[in-house]
Scaffold this motif. Structure first.
Motif, PDB file in Angstrom:
ATOM      1  N   TYR A 114     103.979 -28.690-130.652  1.00  0.00           N
ATOM      2  CA  TYR A 114     102.696 -28.823-129.962  1.00  0.00           C
ATOM      3  C   TYR A 114     101.725 -27.740-130.419  1.00  0.00           C
ATOM      4  CZ  TYR A 114     104.984 -25.262-127.077  1.00  0.00           C
ATOM      5  OH  TYR A 114     105.659 -24.151-126.650  1.00  0.00           O
ATOM      6  N   GLU A 159      97.320 -26.466-129.196  1.00  0.00           N
ATOM      7  CA  GLU A 159      96.466 -26.278-128.027  1.00  0.00           C
ATOM      8  C   GLU A 159      96.128 -27.581-127.315  1.00  0.00           C
ATOM      9  OE1 GLU A 159      95.861 -25.188-131.040  1.00  0.00           O
ATOM     10  OE2 GLU A 159      96.034 -23.007-130.899  1.00  0.00           O
ATOM     11  N   THR A 160      96.140 -28.693-128.024  1.00  0.00           N
ATOM     12  CA  THR A 160      95.741 -29.974-127.430  1.00  0.00           C
ATOM     13  C   THR A 160      96.828 -31.040-127.482  1.00  0.00           C
ATOM     14  OG1 THR A 160      94.774 -30.673-129.551  1.00  0.00           O
ATOM     15  CG2 THR A 160      93.299 -29.604-127.961  1.00  0.00           C
ATOM     16  N   HIS A 161      97.530 -31.160-128.596  1.00  0.00           N
ATOM     17  CA  HIS A 161      98.481 -32.242-128.822  1.00  0.00           C
ATOM     18  C   HIS A 161      99.912 -31.802-128.529  1.00  0.00           C
ATOM     19  CE1 HIS A 161      95.000 -33.935-130.698  1.00  0.00           C
ATOM     20  NE2 HIS A 161      95.629 -34.984-131.203  1.00  0.00           N
ATOM     21  N   TYR A 162     100.731 -32.780-128.190  1.00  0.00           N
ATOM     22  CA  TYR A 162     102.145 -32.530-127.902  1.00  0.00           C
ATOM     23  C   TYR A 162     102.952 -33.695-128.468  1.00  0.00           C
ATOM     24  CZ  TYR A 162     105.772 -30.095-125.142  1.00  0.00           C
ATOM     25  OH  TYR A 162     106.850 -29.340-124.738  1.00  0.00           O
ATOM     26  N   LYS A 211      97.784 -32.257-123.998  1.00  0.00           N
ATOM     27  CA  LYS A 211      99.026 -31.490-123.860  1.00  0.00           C
ATOM     28  C   LYS A 211      99.592 -31.541-122.449  1.00  0.00           C
ATOM     29  CE  LYS A 211     100.711 -26.790-124.771  1.00  0.00           C
ATOM     30  NZ  LYS A 211     100.285 -25.444-125.219  1.00  0.00           N
ATOM     31  N   HIS A 237     102.463 -34.077-121.372  1.00  0.00           N
ATOM     32  CA  HIS A 237     103.762 -34.124-122.034  1.00  0.00           C
ATOM     33  C   HIS A 237     104.920 -34.534-121.111  1.00  0.00           C
ATOM     34  CE1 HIS A 237     105.875 -30.382-120.800  1.00  0.00           C
ATOM     35  NE2 HIS A 237     104.671 -29.864-120.679  1.00  0.00           N
TER      36      HIS A 237
END
Length: 241
Positions: free
Chosen positions: A15, A17-20, A106, A109
């Motif tokens: 991951y 700062e934004t995506h996971y 994020k 998740h």
């Protein structure tokens, strides 16, 4: 009565700062030793050719970023091309299948994990099989609690017809999730590698993510469970939340 096949499902995440992203490596128990031996030969080759410790941890974020092994070469172009080759090795492993998931938020998740294990359960059901989840250490109590709850009641839109919400419990996943350190498991390290490759494939960092890293995920086409999520716009079965 014939016994059902059993799969070990190794899960790890990557991951920013934004995506996971999550990746699950699905390994048939009956072929585990065969696959492990191929992994061992590959790791021995990495040690001989690139100085990467056979028993050391390959952590994708650190490796691509120029940290960790091999300590003798921290050049990011060299590492990017070597990382790209890792995904080719993973695709060549016999018998394995892979289910992936990613979210652009994020904070979603935990929901993404629920969706992922539901798709894993669907895979097991289609193969008349049972499975055991093996996760990287961290958040053990949360994941155990979540899986126990989903075994009792798993209301989810995407596995139900006619837009209804009905329970789709995790009836093919046995035991609580088990946990191993990534350093102690080649398979957890593979899941980390795949998850990172997905993360940087879908969200490359401008000026930092080199092309071999961005393209590495594309090597996995043959082992992806593309029916895991039919609504994936990329047609790769990537679960999205």
């Amino acid at each position: 009565r014939s016994c059902k096949p059993v799969y070990l499902i190794y899960i790890d995440e990557s991951y920013d700062e934004t995506h996971y992203a999550y990746s699950a490596i699905i390994v048939p128990v009956e072929n585990w030793n065969e696959i492990f031996q191929k992994l061992l030969v590959w790791r021995q080759g990495l040690h001989k050719t690139h100085g990467i410790d056979v028993n050391g941890e390959l952590h994708a974020t650190e490796f691509v970023g120029g940290r960790g092994q091999p300590i003798t070469n921290r050049d990011k172009n060299y590492r990017a091309n070597l990382f790209n080759s890792f995904l080719l090795e993973i695709e060549s492993l016999p018998h394995i299948r892979i289910i992936n998931g990613i979210t652009t938020n994020k904070l979603n998740h935990p929901i993404l994990f629920e969706y992922l294990v539901t798709r894993i359960n669907n895979f097991l059901k289609k193969n008349n099989a049972l499975g055991i989840l093996i996760c990287d250490e961290g958040d053990e109590s949360k994941l155990i609690s979540m899986v126990r709850r989903l075994k009792k009641d798993n209301k989810i839109w995407s596995c139900c017809a006619f837009g209804e919400r009905r329970s789709c419990p995790l009836d093919r996943i046995i035991e609580d999730p088990l946990f191993k350190t990534s350093k102690s498991s080649y398979f957890i390290q593979l899941a980390d590698t795949v998850a990172f490759s997905l993360l940087r494939n879908e969200k490359p960092i401008e000026g930092k993510t080199l092309p071999p890293v961005q393209k590495a995920f594309e090597h996995l086409d043959k082992v992806l469970v593309k029916v895991a999520f039919s609504a994936d716009p990329r047609k790769k079965g990537i679960v999205r939340a």
